[in-house]
Enzyme design. Structure first.
Site, PDB file in Angstrom:
ATOM      1  N   GLY A  69       3.903 -12.526  16.226  1.00 14.88           N
ATOM      2  CA  GLY A  69       5.260 -12.151  15.847  1.00 14.88           C
ATOM      3  C   GLY A  69       5.580 -12.620  14.435  1.00 14.88           C
ATOM      4  O   GLY A  69       4.915 -13.486  13.873  1.00 14.88           O
ATOM      5  N   LYS A  89     -10.633 -15.629  16.167  1.00 13.82           N
ATOM      6  CA  LYS A  89      -9.906 -16.913  16.116  1.00 13.82           C
ATOM      7  C   LYS A  89     -10.783 -18.043  16.649  1.00 13.82           C
ATOM      8  O   LYS A  89     -10.801 -19.148  16.104  1.00 13.82           O
ATOM      9  CB  LYS A  89      -8.619 -16.812  16.929  1.00 13.82           C
ATOM     10  CG  LYS A  89      -7.591 -15.882  16.293  1.00 13.82           C
ATOM     11  CD  LYS A  89      -6.464 -15.578  17.257  1.00 13.82           C
ATOM     12  CE  LYS A  89      -5.400 -14.686  16.633  1.00 13.82           C
ATOM     13  NZ  LYS A  89      -4.459 -14.163  17.622  1.00 13.82           N
ATOM     14  N   LYS A 148      -7.530 -13.373  10.179  1.00  8.58           N
ATOM     15  CA  LYS A 148      -8.590 -14.003  10.990  1.00  8.58           C
ATOM     16  C   LYS A 148      -9.895 -13.215  10.956  1.00  8.58           C
ATOM     17  O   LYS A 148     -10.983 -13.795  10.952  1.00  8.58           O
ATOM     18  CB  LYS A 148      -8.112 -14.205  12.436  1.00  8.58           C
ATOM     19  CG  LYS A 148      -7.487 -12.971  13.086  1.00  8.58           C
ATOM     20  CD  LYS A 148      -5.983 -13.065  13.170  1.00  8.58           C
ATOM     21  CE  LYS A 148      -5.367 -11.700  13.386  1.00  8.58           C
ATOM     22  NZ  LYS A 148      -4.181 -11.673  14.174  1.00  8.58           N
ATOM     23  N   LYS A 204       0.829  -1.212   0.000  1.00  7.71           N
ATOM     24  CA  LYS A 204       0.000   0.000   0.000  1.00  7.71           C
ATOM     25  C   LYS A 204       0.863   1.262   0.000  1.00  7.71           C
ATOM     26  O   LYS A 204       0.490   2.273  -0.554  1.00  7.71           O
ATOM     27  CB  LYS A 204      -0.898  -0.026   1.250  1.00  7.71           C
ATOM     28  CG  LYS A 204      -2.207   0.707   1.053  1.00  7.71           C
ATOM     29  CD  LYS A 204      -3.255   0.224   2.023  1.00  7.71           C
ATOM     30  CE  LYS A 204      -3.453   1.188   3.167  1.00  7.71           C
ATOM     31  NZ  LYS A 204      -4.294   0.660   4.225  1.00  7.71           N
TER      32      LYS A 204
HETATM   33  N1  HSE Z   1      -2.431  -9.495  17.412  1.00  4.25           N
HETATM   34  C1  HSE Z   1      -2.400 -10.911  17.348  1.00  4.25           C
HETATM   35  C2  HSE Z   1      -2.077 -11.465  18.728  1.00  4.25           C
HETATM   36  C3  HSE Z   1      -1.392 -11.360  16.342  1.00  4.25           C
HETATM   37  O1  HSE Z   1      -1.581 -10.687  19.551  1.00  4.25           O
HETATM   38  O2  HSE Z   1      -2.298 -12.628  18.996  1.00  4.25           O
HETATM   39  C4  HSE Z   1      -1.424 -12.829  16.051  1.00  4.25           C
HETATM   40  O3  HSE Z   1      -2.662 -13.235  15.553  1.00  4.25           O
END
Ligand code: HSE
Length: 416
Positions: free
Chosen positions: A295, A197, A97, A39
């Site tokens: 990460g 998730k 997700k 972007k």
């Molecule tokens: N922001 C998400 C977490 C990154 O802290 O789990 C990984 O999905």
């Protein structure tokens, strides 16, 4: 020799760049990135300028590109990329997700109608191969429950608050600097990321496709140091837990809530950005998945595994979703909860079936009591600033227990 994979990559952020580096060190995979769509072309990148474009069609219309890897954080743009790619018959690997959780059924239909594959192991628990295991290994009838810590940022924040007595904002800043947090960190903090998730895990655990917003959830925005101190006194830790469990009536209950975790639980020692998922299986009893949940490289490792799986035409079959006998969700359950508050007016006492403990402190007060899940879904007094609701370690009070306890209290009161 396996088929050459020509990858078109969307996004060159924390995970995209990690993947680029990892692919350079994995020549046996026979996969290379042909084009990267970004972007912000003005940003300095650690890859040749000729690789980059700002035009999505440079990837989508390139017939030599047979795999699309989508690693951007804009869920709407990701939706456009994923659906366009599938419609063109291209296989897609995504870590988005939010996009996947909010379009589950449509993405399943699209895979069926086009024959193209969408894989997204990185979308839940990053490096832990939990989706593929739930999909392939755990038969619906044997899976009693899945619960775990599935957001790395909030676990990192709670760990720093507990271990280092760091204040919330400081801990959040660290999680952002380390690349764990979403670009909009409120998605981590208010439980939305874990909720997305969990929605994906519900599909692969029980074949249930639901909208995330239907599930009971909150994050750690209202967890106070006083709550962490109460947990410490009792030998527990506060963790943000996502859970799906089969109740005695065969229906599935699901939630994302802060919970007190006792030291006897394997989740107690899941710290920092690590994730942990406990699987309760009818035959195998308890099993535990543990690994880095956020990460650059941990997430890239799951993406890499999906890319590799495409070489042998792996796809999710969604057997549990397509089977005739469907599992269904229920919210008909009583939960034992801890609620802390500043002023008694903040507590909706009438919402409780009964209150077992009441503590008045100098700054904050708390109660422990039993409340019906539907009452929590219907009214969010417990989400207001200053009020903190945390599940107790054994939160489910199924009907039989409820009657017993009620009877006991009537006995104690001399009514019976
Ligand atoms: N922001 C998400 C977490 C990154 O802290 O789990 C990984 O999905």
């Amino acid at each position: 020799m396996s088929k050459q994979l020509n990858i078109g990559l969307f996004g060159f952020g924390v995970v995209g760049e990690g993947l680029y580096k990892v692919l350079q060190q994995t020549p046996t995979l026979n996969a290379s990135i042909s084009k990267v769509v970004i972007k912000h072309p003005e940003k300095k990148r650690s890859a040749p300028a000729s690789l980059f474009s700002t035009e999505a069609n440079d990837i989508l219309n390139d017939e030599s590109i047979n795999v699309i890897v989508e690693l951007i954080d804009d869920a709407d743009a990701a939706y456009h990329i994923i659906t366009s790619a599938l419609k063109k018959g291209k296989n897609v690997v995504s870590a988005n997700k939010k996009c996947i959780a909010n379009h589950l059924e449509e993405l399943l239909d699209l895979q069926r109608s086009t024959g193209a594959t969408l894989l997204y192991e990185a979308a839940a628990c990053a490096s832990i191969p939990v989706i593929r295991n739930l999909e392939e290994y755990y038969d619906n009838d044997l899976l009693q429950g899945v619960k775990g810590i599935i957001n790395g940022s909030t676990n990192y924040i709670l760990t720093r608050m507990t271990k280092d007595k760091l204040d919330f904002n400081h801990a959040l800043l660290q999680a952002q600097q380390l690349g764990f947090a979403e670009s909009d960190p409120s998605l981590d903090i208010n439980g939305t990321d874990a909720l997305n998730k969990l929605t994906i895990l519900l599909l692969h655990s029980y074949g249930i496709a639901t909208e995330p917003k239907e599930l009971l959830h909150t994050g750690i925005q209202n967890v106070y140091s006083a709550d962490i101190n109460v947990a410490k006194e009792k030998g527990w830790q506060v963790k943000l837990i996502a859970g799906a469990a089969k109740l005695k009536n065969g229906k599935v209950n699901a939630f994302v809530l802060p919970q007190f975790v006792p030291s006897s639980s394997l989740l107690y020692n899941v710290h920092d950005e690590f994730n942990g998922a406990l699987i309760q299986s009818g035959l195998a009893d308890e099993q535990f998945f543990y690994g880095k949940g956020a990460g650059s490289f941990p997430t890239a490792s799951a993406v890499l595994s999906d890319i590799s799986a495409l070489r042998y035409q792996y796809k999710y079959e969604y057997k549990k979703y397509y089977r005739e006998q469907e599992s269904s969700l229920t919210t008909n359950i009583y939960l034992k909860v801890y609620v802390s508050f500043n002023r008694v007016q903040q507590l909706n006492k009438d919402g409780f079936e009964w209150i077992e403990e009441w503590h008045n402190g100098q700054d904050r007060n708390y109660v422990i009591g039993v409340i019906h899940q539907q009452k929590l879904l219907a009214d969010d007094w417990w989400k207001q600033p200053g009020v903190s609701l945390i599940l107790t370690p054994e939160p489910f009070v199924e009907d039989i227990q409820l009657r017993k306890v009620k009877q006991k209290s009537l006995e104690l009161a001399g009514v019976l």
